[in-house]
Design a protein around this motif. Structure first.
Motif, mmCIF file in Angstrom:
data_model
loop_
_atom_site.group_PDB
_atom_site.id
_atom_site.type_symbol
_atom_site.label_atom_id
_atom_site.label_comp_id
_atom_site.label_asym_id
_atom_site.label_seq_id
_atom_site.Cartn_x
_atom_site.Cartn_y
_atom_site.Cartn_z
ATOM 1 N N GLU A 103 -20.903 -5.078 -31.366
ATOM 2 C CA GLU A 103 -20.485 -5.002 -32.754
ATOM 3 C C GLU A 103 -20.745 -6.316 -33.444
ATOM 4 O O GLU A 103 -20.989 -7.342 -32.800
ATOM 5 C CB GLU A 103 -19.021 -4.604 -32.890
ATOM 6 C CG GLU A 103 -18.023 -5.632 -32.416
ATOM 7 C CD GLU A 103 -16.586 -5.159 -32.653
ATOM 8 O OE1 GLU A 103 -15.841 -5.910 -33.321
ATOM 9 O OE2 GLU A 103 -16.219 -4.068 -32.194
ATOM 10 N N ASP A 104 -20.740 -6.271 -34.746
ATOM 11 C CA ASP A 104 -21.012 -7.440 -35.575
ATOM 12 C C ASP A 104 -20.148 -8.617 -35.131
ATOM 13 O O ASP A 104 -18.946 -8.472 -34.925
ATOM 14 C CB ASP A 104 -20.721 -7.100 -37.036
ATOM 15 C CG ASP A 104 -21.436 -8.014 -38.006
ATOM 16 O OD1 ASP A 104 -21.421 -9.236 -37.795
ATOM 17 O OD2 ASP A 104 -22.013 -7.506 -38.981
ATOM 18 N N SER A 105 -20.774 -9.787 -34.979
ATOM 19 C CA SER A 105 -20.039 -10.963 -34.500
ATOM 20 C C SER A 105 -19.158 -11.586 -35.572
ATOM 21 O O SER A 105 -18.334 -12.441 -35.277
ATOM 22 C CB SER A 105 -21.029 -12.023 -33.986
ATOM 23 O OG SER A 105 -21.923 -12.407 -35.002
ATOM 24 N N VAL A 106 -19.332 -11.180 -36.820
ATOM 25 C CA VAL A 106 -18.473 -11.669 -37.901
ATOM 26 C C VAL A 106 -17.495 -10.562 -38.277
ATOM 27 O O VAL A 106 -17.893 -9.421 -38.516
ATOM 28 C CB VAL A 106 -19.302 -12.099 -39.124
ATOM 29 C CG1 VAL A 106 -18.385 -12.563 -40.257
ATOM 30 C CG2 VAL A 106 -20.265 -13.213 -38.747
ATOM 31 N N ALA A 107 -16.227 -10.892 -38.325
ATOM 32 C CA ALA A 107 -15.187 -9.896 -38.550
ATOM 33 C C ALA A 107 -15.398 -9.136 -39.853
ATOM 34 O O ALA A 107 -15.862 -9.688 -40.855
ATOM 35 C CB ALA A 107 -13.810 -10.569 -38.554
ATOM 36 N N TYR A 108 -15.023 -7.876 -39.840
ATOM 37 C CA TYR A 108 -15.200 -6.985 -40.989
ATOM 38 C C TYR A 108 -14.525 -7.512 -42.247
ATOM 39 O O TYR A 108 -15.039 -7.362 -43.354
ATOM 40 C CB TYR A 108 -14.662 -5.597 -40.630
ATOM 41 C CG TYR A 108 -14.423 -4.695 -41.807
ATOM 42 C CD1 TYR A 108 -15.484 -4.266 -42.593
ATOM 43 C CD2 TYR A 108 -13.137 -4.271 -42.144
ATOM 44 C CE1 TYR A 108 -15.265 -3.443 -43.688
ATOM 45 C CE2 TYR A 108 -12.908 -3.446 -43.218
ATOM 46 C CZ TYR A 108 -13.976 -3.028 -43.996
ATOM 47 O OH TYR A 108 -13.759 -2.216 -45.079
ATOM 48 N N LYS A 109 -13.374 -8.148 -42.104
ATOM 49 C CA LYS A 109 -12.621 -8.616 -43.261
ATOM 50 C C LYS A 109 -13.119 -9.954 -43.803
ATOM 51 O O LYS A 109 -12.529 -10.502 -44.722
ATOM 52 C CB LYS A 109 -11.141 -8.729 -42.908
ATOM 53 C CG LYS A 109 -10.429 -7.372 -42.827
ATOM 54 C CD LYS A 109 -10.381 -6.675 -44.182
ATOM 55 C CE LYS A 109 -9.572 -5.400 -44.138
ATOM 56 N NZ LYS A 109 -9.501 -4.730 -45.458
ATOM 57 N N SER A 110 -14.204 -10.508 -43.224
ATOM 58 C CA SER A 110 -14.760 -11.747 -43.776
ATOM 59 C C SER A 110 -15.368 -11.459 -45.144
ATOM 60 O O SER A 110 -16.071 -10.462 -45.325
ATOM 61 C CB SER A 110 -15.842 -12.320 -42.852
ATOM 62 O OG SER A 110 -15.316 -12.616 -41.583
ATOM 63 N N GLU A 111 -15.088 -12.359 -46.107
ATOM 64 C CA GLU A 111 -15.551 -12.106 -47.475
ATOM 65 C C GLU A 111 -17.066 -12.097 -47.562
ATOM 66 O O GLU A 111 -17.657 -11.275 -48.247
ATOM 67 C CB GLU A 111 -14.985 -13.171 -48.411
ATOM 68 C CG GLU A 111 -15.391 -12.960 -49.865
ATOM 69 C CD GLU A 111 -14.756 -13.986 -50.780
ATOM 70 O OE1 GLU A 111 -15.467 -14.505 -51.658
ATOM 71 O OE2 GLU A 111 -13.565 -14.281 -50.610
#
Length: 274
Positions: A103-111
């Protein structure tokens, strides 16, 4: 005492008084020179320790964020080694043959979750690729930056390719061949973005959600009723942050649901080598 003797005594007395008035700190030892100036150590370089703060956009990007290509090698099994490359606005999770792979290494809630992912894994053909794609939304209204002057509807977009690691042969790319179901779409009307307090209970801000079986990512799942992926131009999607770091095959296309702004969560599938 002669005149000259008196003169000498006066000079000595004046000198003694002057020295007594000098602060004791004047005789203190000077501080050591900074690193790199006589102590045999090089001066600190920019980037050593904590980097300086960046202006205007929060903390410095972490690995996998910003314009990076985050690389990984998730545990997997199979006779063929495959290189997958993905860029998504905003986030993804990939299943291979029904099993979560990466899964994406940057969290979903990152702006600002703009980055590309490159990963090596093993698999056997045929294999079923199943993506969960998500555009950023603060809540079920589908809006971003709620309560600020930037309050708006977001927009999504995704592109992916899979190549044989040994030969470089393209095995799969995102295209109209994929089946993509919009699982969450909102708001019902664009006027919701103009609401001072957007509320999902209002008709114009209400979401639409599809009911999907829990095994939607499994190889045996029947996706024939799902619509084909919608293709979108780079001009409409505006890909950034890692997108240009990937050498995309000409056949790889940006896909999403039919509405870039309203479609927030999608499930997309393709069977390769079947």
């Amino acid at each position: 005492m002669t005149l000259s003797a008196r003169h000498a005594a006066a000079v000595l007395l004046s000198l003694a008084v002057g020295l007594a008035a000098v602060p004791s700190m004047a005789f203190a030892q000077k501080p050591p020179p900074p690193p790199g100036h006589g102590d045999g150590k090089p001066p600190p370089r920019p980037g050593d320790g904590n980097p300086p703060p960046r202006r205007g956009d929060g903390p410095p990007p972490r690995p996998g964020g910003g314009g990076d290509v985050h690389e990984s090698a998730p545990a997997s099994s199979g006779a063929r080694t495959i290189v997958g490359e993905v860029w998504v606005d905003n986030w993804f999770r990939l299943y291979v043959n029904g099993v979560p792979l990466v899964e994406d290494s940057v969290a979903y809630k990152s702006e600002r979750s703009f980055n590309a992912e490159r990963f090596r894994f093993n698999a056997d053909l045929p294999m079923t690729l199943a993506f969960e794609f998500r555009d950023f939304m603060e809540n079920e209204t589908g809006l971003e930056y709620i309560g600020t002057r930037r309050q708006q509807m977001g927009d999504g977009g995704a592109i992916a390719q899979f190549k044989d690691a040994a030969s470089g042969k393209v095995l799969a790319v995102t295209s109209r061949d994929w089946r993509c179901l919009t699982v969450q779409a909102a708001p019902a009307n664009a006027s919701c973005a103009d609401e001072r307090k957007p509320d999902v209970s209002k008709a114009n801000c209400a979401p639409v959600r599809a009911t999907v079986a829990s095994d939607w990512m499994a190889p045996g799942f029947d996706d024939s009723a799902w619509p084909k992926a919608s293709l979108h131009s780079a001009r409409d999607v505006g890909p950034k942050g890692g997108y240009d770091r990937i050498d995309w095959d000409r056949s790889a296309k940006l896909i999403w649901g039919p509405d870039l702004k309203k479609d927030n969560i999608l499930y997309c599938r393709l069977t390769v080598g079947g």
